[in-house]
Design an enzyme around this catalytic site. Structure first.
Site, PDB file in Angstrom:
ATOM      1  N   GLY A  32       0.835  -1.206   0.000  1.00 40.06           N
ATOM      2  CA  GLY A  32       0.000   0.000   0.000  1.00 40.06           C
ATOM      3  C   GLY A  32       0.867   1.252   0.000  1.00 40.06           C
ATOM      4  CG  ASP A  35       4.551  -6.352   8.902  1.00 42.66           C
ATOM      5  OD1 ASP A  35       5.715  -6.059   9.194  1.00 42.66           O
ATOM      6  OD2 ASP A  35       3.666  -6.695   9.715  1.00 42.66           O
ATOM      7  NE  ARG A  44      -2.664  -5.001   5.705  1.00 39.53           N
ATOM      8  CZ  ARG A  44      -3.076  -5.233   4.455  1.00 39.53           C
ATOM      9  NH1 ARG A  44      -3.859  -6.232   4.206  1.00 39.53           N
ATOM     10  NH2 ARG A  44      -2.673  -4.481   3.472  1.00 39.53           N
ATOM     11  CB  THR A  80       2.643   1.062   6.089  1.00 41.61           C
ATOM     12  OG1 THR A  80       1.273   0.838   6.462  1.00 41.61           O
ATOM     13  CG2 THR A  80       3.500   0.699   7.272  1.00 41.61           C
ATOM     14  NE  ARG A 133      -2.096  -4.592  -0.993  1.00 38.70           N
ATOM     15  CZ  ARG A 133      -1.724  -3.830   0.049  1.00 38.70           C
ATOM     16  NH1 ARG A 133      -0.626  -4.109   0.699  1.00 38.70           N
ATOM     17  NH2 ARG A 133      -2.458  -2.802   0.429  1.00 38.70           N
ATOM     18  CG  ASP A 184       1.380  -2.324  10.436  1.00 40.90           C
ATOM     19  OD1 ASP A 184       2.225  -1.702   9.775  1.00 40.90           O
ATOM     20  OD2 ASP A 184       0.640  -3.190   9.937  1.00 40.90           O
ATOM     21  CG  ASP A 228      -1.701  -0.032   8.003  1.00 47.11           C
ATOM     22  OD1 ASP A 228      -2.556   0.823   7.714  1.00 47.11           O
ATOM     23  OD2 ASP A 228      -1.568  -1.108   7.378  1.00 47.11           O
TER      24      ASP A 228
HETATM   25  O1  F6P Z   1      -1.531  -1.246   4.705  1.00 47.71           O
HETATM   26  C1  F6P Z   1      -2.136  -0.067   4.270  1.00 47.71           C
HETATM   27  C2  F6P Z   1      -3.612  -0.277   4.053  1.00 47.71           C
HETATM   28  O2  F6P Z   1      -4.175   0.954   3.641  1.00 47.71           O
HETATM   29  C3  F6P Z   1      -4.385  -0.852   5.237  1.00 47.71           C
HETATM   30  O3  F6P Z   1      -4.675   0.123   6.219  1.00 47.71           O
HETATM   31  C4  F6P Z   1      -5.594  -1.410   4.569  1.00 47.71           C
HETATM   32  O4  F6P Z   1      -6.158  -2.465   5.330  1.00 47.71           O
HETATM   33  C5  F6P Z   1      -5.032  -1.935   3.262  1.00 47.71           C
HETATM   34  O5  F6P Z   1      -3.825  -1.240   3.027  1.00 47.71           O
HETATM   35  C6  F6P Z   1      -5.940  -1.756   2.070  1.00 47.71           C
HETATM   36  O6  F6P Z   1      -5.340  -2.356   0.985  1.00 47.71           O
HETATM   37  P1  F6P Z   1      -5.792  -2.122  -0.525  1.00 47.71           P
HETATM   38  O7  F6P Z   1      -5.360  -0.745  -0.936  1.00 47.71           O
HETATM   39  O8  F6P Z   1      -5.093  -3.185  -1.279  1.00 47.71           O
HETATM   40  O9  F6P Z   1      -7.285  -2.218  -0.544  1.00 47.71           O
END
Ligand code: F6P
Length: 319
Positions: free
Chosen positions: A11, A103, A171, A125, A72, A129, A127
């Protein structure tokens, strides 16, 4: 080391561009060639690689997103994908790799490191985290995006005497919701790290209502429950008007805050310095206001100490 590669993965987060700029310009400053790898690990496998110069990273420090794009990659999780990636790196003569991401991205960096390929990770990120660092690029900007929304929602919540459930990203982590809840004066905060029952939330709203309080903000981390379920329960049990706002991907965009730009610039320069000093398999981080680096292959437990402190404080202030 004569050639370094850089990629962003997972992300995106505001400030990634500032980190890319810092890596590219630090390399050039040290007379090292730098190659941008586009579309994360997938682009590495597919050979989406191009040399970057000073100008390629001009006018990006203030921009959200990542100029290198992101993905990803499922292919990279396979042995074959990782082998192809290493072949590409060898083909371009890239001797070290800087990976900006979260991560999942670091799992990839660990794989390459275990195969003997020098990698340095930069935590990026929204997050916040990642174990081993108190801060990840993008968190401050995302937090301010959330707060701006919370303040606006509070205006209308007050006018209509409503209970709002606002869902923040993160997340499995609650940092964004917790910090936003504290900074936005939320009446209740629900995060995955700390068990709070819907009943507790409802009882608190009820107590507030008995004191004359006519609106409330419930800040929910996406990993801590379903916003519509909570709103439904509040409506059913208290018969109050409720609304749900899921902030979603607005939290991932926008111009990075000054703090994110500065930390990203420092992480970027530090990552290059580590590679130049022959280090590999490290992640740069910020711990107790000191820039540090850790073994990427190590296992860290992110302590919940600060989370508990902030949660308790917020409960204390929102009685
Ligand atoms: O890890 C960053 C994040 O924005 C999380 O907070 C969220 O759960 C996830 O990515 C969403 O992923 P995507 O953009 O693939 O929907």
């Amino acid at each position: 080391m004569k050639r370094i590669g850089i990629l962003t993965s997972g992300g995106d987060a505001p400030g990634m561009n500032a980190a890319i700029r810092a890596v590219v310009r630090s390399c050039i400053y040290h007379d090292i060639e730098v190659f941008g790898i586009y579309y994360g690990y997938q682009g590495l496998i597919d050979g989406e690689i191009k040399q970057l110069d000073i100008g390629s990273v001009g006018d990006i420090i203030q921009k959200g997103g990542t100029m290198l794009f992101s993905s990803r990659s499922e292919d990279f999780k396979t042995e074959e994908g990782q082998q192809k990636a290493i072949e590409q790196l060898n083909h371009y003569g890239i001797e070290g790799l800087v990976i900006i991401g979260g991560d999942g991205s670091f799992k990839g960096a660990k794989k390459l490191t275990e195969k003997g390929y020098p990698c340095i990770g930069i935590p990026g990120t929204i997050d916040n985290d990642i174990a081993g660092t108190d801060y990840t690029i993008g968190f401050d900007t995302a937090l301010n995006t959330v707060i701006e929304a919370v303040d606006k929602i509070r205006d209308t919540a007050t006018s209509h005497e409503r209970i709002y459930v606002i869902e923040a990203m993160g997340r499995d982590a609650g940092d964004l919701a917790l910090w936003a809840g504290l900074a936005g004066g939320a009446e209740s905060i629900l995060i995955p790290e700390i068990k709070t029952s819907y009943d507790d939330v409802i009882q608190k709203i009820k107590r507030g209502h008995e004191r004359g309080k006519r609106h409330s903000i419930i800040m929910l981390a996406e990993g801590a429950g379903n916003a519509y379920d909570i709103a439904e329960r509040i409506k059913d049990e208290l018969n109050f008007s409720t609304r749900v706002t899921i902030l979603g991907h607005t939290q991932r965009g926008g111009s990075p805050s000054a703090y994110d730009r500065v930390i990203a610039s420092r992480f970027g320069a530090y990552a290059v310095e580590l590679l130049l000093n022959g280090k590999q398999g490290r992640m740069v981080g910020l711990e107790n206001n000191q820039f540090v680096d850790y073994d990427l292959t190590g296992n860290f437990d992110k302590s919940n100490k600060e989370i508990e402190e902030l949660y308790n404080l917020s409960s204390q202030l929102s009685i």
